[in-house]
Design a protein around this motif. Structure first.
Motif, PDB file in Angstrom:
ATOM      1  N   ILE A 327      -7.049   5.237  -6.572  1.00  0.00           N
ATOM      2  CA  ILE A 327      -6.087   4.162  -6.730  1.00  0.00           C
ATOM      3  C   ILE A 327      -6.488   3.021  -5.814  1.00  0.00           C
ATOM      4  O   ILE A 327      -7.160   3.219  -4.777  1.00  0.00           O
ATOM      5  N   THR A 328      -6.109   1.813  -6.166  1.00  0.00           N
ATOM      6  CA  THR A 328      -6.390   0.613  -5.380  1.00  0.00           C
ATOM      7  C   THR A 328      -5.091  -0.159  -5.180  1.00  0.00           C
ATOM      8  O   THR A 328      -4.024   0.244  -5.669  1.00  0.00           O
ATOM      9  N   LYS A 329      -5.216  -1.320  -4.505  1.00  0.00           N
ATOM     10  CA  LYS A 329      -4.040  -2.149  -4.294  1.00  0.00           C
ATOM     11  C   LYS A 329      -3.464  -2.658  -5.619  1.00  0.00           C
ATOM     12  O   LYS A 329      -2.267  -2.912  -5.725  1.00  0.00           O
ATOM     13  N   GLU A 330      -4.343  -2.794  -6.630  1.00  0.00           N
ATOM     14  CA  GLU A 330      -3.881  -3.326  -7.912  1.00  0.00           C
ATOM     15  C   GLU A 330      -3.309  -2.244  -8.836  1.00  0.00           C
ATOM     16  O   GLU A 330      -2.801  -2.547  -9.916  1.00  0.00           O
ATOM     17  N   THR A 331      -3.408  -0.984  -8.424  1.00  0.00           N
ATOM     18  CA  THR A 331      -2.884   0.100  -9.266  1.00  0.00           C
ATOM     19  C   THR A 331      -1.367  -0.047  -9.432  1.00  0.00           C
ATOM     20  O   THR A 331      -0.652  -0.311  -8.459  1.00  0.00           O
ATOM     21  N   LEU A 332      -0.894   0.125 -10.644  1.00  0.00           N
ATOM     22  CA  LEU A 332       0.545   0.030 -10.917  1.00  0.00           C
ATOM     23  C   LEU A 332       1.243   1.319 -10.491  1.00  0.00           C
ATOM     24  O   LEU A 332       0.772   2.427 -10.782  1.00  0.00           O
ATOM     25  N   VAL A 333       2.390   1.147  -9.780  1.00  0.00           N
ATOM     26  CA  VAL A 333       3.176   2.301  -9.320  1.00  0.00           C
ATOM     27  C   VAL A 333       4.640   2.075  -9.655  1.00  0.00           C
ATOM     28  O   VAL A 333       5.068   0.947  -9.941  1.00  0.00           O
ATOM     29  N   TRP A 334       5.374   3.176  -9.629  1.00  0.00           N
ATOM     30  CA  TRP A 334       6.824   3.106  -9.901  1.00  0.00           C
ATOM     31  C   TRP A 334       7.507   4.262  -9.199  1.00  0.00           C
ATOM     32  O   TRP A 334       6.968   5.384  -9.109  1.00  0.00           O
ATOM     33  N   LYS A 335       8.721   3.990  -8.659  1.00  0.00           N
ATOM     34  CA  LYS A 335       9.542   5.039  -8.062  1.00  0.00           C
ATOM     35  C   LYS A 335      10.979   4.843  -8.515  1.00  0.00           C
ATOM     36  O   LYS A 335      11.332   3.805  -9.106  1.00  0.00           O
ATOM     37  N   SER A 336      11.798   5.815  -8.260  1.00  0.00           N
ATOM     38  CA  SER A 336      13.208   5.747  -8.624  1.00  0.00           C
ATOM     39  C   SER A 336      13.876   4.557  -7.961  1.00  0.00           C
ATOM     40  O   SER A 336      13.721   4.344  -6.752  1.00  0.00           O
ATOM     41  N   GLU A 342       5.005  -1.988 -10.644  1.00  0.00           N
ATOM     42  CA  GLU A 342       4.481  -3.061  -9.803  1.00  0.00           C
ATOM     43  C   GLU A 342       3.192  -2.608  -9.140  1.00  0.00           C
ATOM     44  O   GLU A 342       2.899  -1.402  -9.071  1.00  0.00           O
ATOM     45  N   GLN A 343       2.397  -3.608  -8.639  1.00  0.00           N
ATOM     46  CA  GLN A 343       1.156  -3.252  -7.958  1.00  0.00           C
ATOM     47  C   GLN A 343       1.468  -2.523  -6.651  1.00  0.00           C
ATOM     48  O   GLN A 343       2.473  -2.787  -5.984  1.00  0.00           O
ATOM     49  N   ALA A 344       0.547  -1.649  -6.276  1.00  0.00           N
ATOM     50  CA  ALA A 344       0.782  -0.814  -5.093  1.00  0.00           C
ATOM     51  C   ALA A 344       0.921  -1.644  -3.825  1.00  0.00           C
ATOM     52  O   ALA A 344       1.723  -1.320  -2.944  1.00  0.00           O
ATOM     53  N   ASP A 345       0.156  -2.753  -3.709  1.00  0.00           N
ATOM     54  CA  ASP A 345       0.209  -3.539  -2.469  1.00  0.00           C
ATOM     55  C   ASP A 345       1.517  -4.314  -2.331  1.00  0.00           C
ATOM     56  O   ASP A 345       1.761  -4.925  -1.295  1.00  0.00           O
ATOM     57  N   SER A 346       2.365  -4.308  -3.381  1.00  0.00           N
ATOM     58  CA  SER A 346       3.663  -4.980  -3.273  1.00  0.00           C
ATOM     59  C   SER A 346       4.710  -4.078  -2.630  1.00  0.00           C
ATOM     60  O   SER A 346       5.809  -4.535  -2.331  1.00  0.00           O
TER      61      SER A 346
END
Length: 366
Positions: A327-336, A342-346
């Motif tokens: 994964i990188t800073k640009e990888t999309l992530v989501w949590k409850s 959103e991008q991981a670095d956000s």
């Protein structure tokens, strides 16, 4: 008619009907000009009734037995024809033999699909089919209401009319039952019993009795059937375990298709992630985990890998995946609690994932 046939008709004084078929309901006994002799013998076998019709009117009805035809046992016919002191031979009357046995395994089905409104699937079409058994309980009424002047009447002659009655009652019962569509198959006996009760009055109006009614199958469109199967599986499994299993399979599939060093890193990350997930699942199965000291550090994220949702992964797993370039800073992530990916670095709580990575080699790209 020839002279010999006429003479034969005048000499015969036995009236009977031997039925070798399995579908004859009514048979008219044919005589020359419908003439019957005084004192003729009428043989009515078990499973039969005989109806005399004079001048278009239902007259006398005879049960099983051997009967000698005289004024005494033809009271209605005597009244119709005005016999006061007996009758001269011969007299005229139509004689109908009516089968009163059970006619088994009569089939019914919906010619056109029935449209129902289901709360979850909307308007859907269903079909149904089955069998029923009937018999004649009032021979005179059956001839009057159904047969008319037909010389021979079979089950095929009444099938369409009875099918219409059955389908109408089936549609009413389905609508009143208001069952979920997937419950029909489990309630065939209950629906059969309800429709059986409705049809008793319908058949009795024709001089008939329905003695058995069965629904064999209720079918629905294949796409609705597939949705029902999926819903049943989801209700029967642990959704958390199912999600973890699918995530592990997705990561394993990615690891089996390496590409250079990046592929190796992905493979290593996949191995670590999969091992971690399996350990978590086993731990949850065998013991109840104690509450975390600091809940904020145990936040799990879902990750978009190769266009597929994977996870959820805890912070330690994400660190390992970042180290291996999965994964990188640009990888999309989501949590409850997040409204969208959103991008991981956000995510401020993931910032320390990148602080542990070495800086890019001058002149080289990661």
């Amino acid at each position: 008619m020839s002279f010999l046939k006429k003479l034969k008709g005048e000499l015969i004084d036995i009236i009977e009907f031997l039925d070798s078929s399995q579908n004859t309901i009514v048979h008219r006994f044919e005589r020359f000009q419908n003439e019957i002799k005084n004192g003729a013998k009428l043989t009515v076998r078990e499973g039969q009734q005989v109806v005399f019709v004079s001048e278009g009117q239902i007259a006398d009805v005879f049960p099983p037995g051997i009967h000698t035809l005289t004024t005494r046992n033809l009271p209605i016919l005597s009244t119709i024809q005005g016999w006061k002191y007996g009758f001269n031979s011969p007299f005229k009357s139509e004689v109908y033999f009516v089968s009163t046995r059970n006619f088994l395994s009569q089939r019914w089905g919906t010619k056109n699909p029935i449209i129902l409104n289901d709360d979850r699937f909307g308007m859907i079409e269903i079909r149904a089919y089955g069998t029923y058994t009937f018999k004649i309980i009032e021979a005179g009424g059956f001839i009057r209401e159904i047969v008319g002047t037909n010389g021979t009447f079979t089950t095929e002659d009444i099938t369409e009319q009875l099918r219409s009655v059955i389908v109408t009652r089936f549609t009413d019962a389905i609508g009143e039952a208001n069952l979920p569509i997937e419950s029909y198959a489990a309630n065939l006996n209950e629906l059969s019993t309800a429709i059986f009760g409705y049809m008793q009055d319908d058949f009795s109006g024709y001089g008939m009795d329905v003695t058995k009614f069965l629904i064999e199958n209720i079918s629905m469109p294949e796409e609705i059937k597939k949705e029902i199967f999926e819903l049943s599986r989801l209700n029967a499994v642990d959704l958390d375990k199912l999600t973890k299993m699918k995530a592990a399979k997705a990561i394993e599939a990615a690891a089996n298709n390496p590409s250079g060093m990046a592929g190796a890193g992905v493979g290593m990350g996949a191995g670590f992630a999969m091992a971690n997930q399996m350990a978590q699942a086993m731990s949850q199965t065998h013991q109840q985990a104690p509450p975390p000291i600091n809940p904020s550090k145990t936040t799990s994220f879902y990750v978009a890998l190769n266009g597929q949702q994977a996870g959820p992964f805890d912070k330690n797993t994400l660190k390992q995946m970042a180290t291996n370039g999965q994964i990188t800073k640009e990888t999309l992530v989501w949590k409850s609690g997040m409204s969208d990916w959103e991008q991981a670095d956000s995510q401020t709580e993931l910032n320390d994932l990148w602080s542990q990575l070495p800086p890019p080699i001058p002149g080289k790209s990661l």
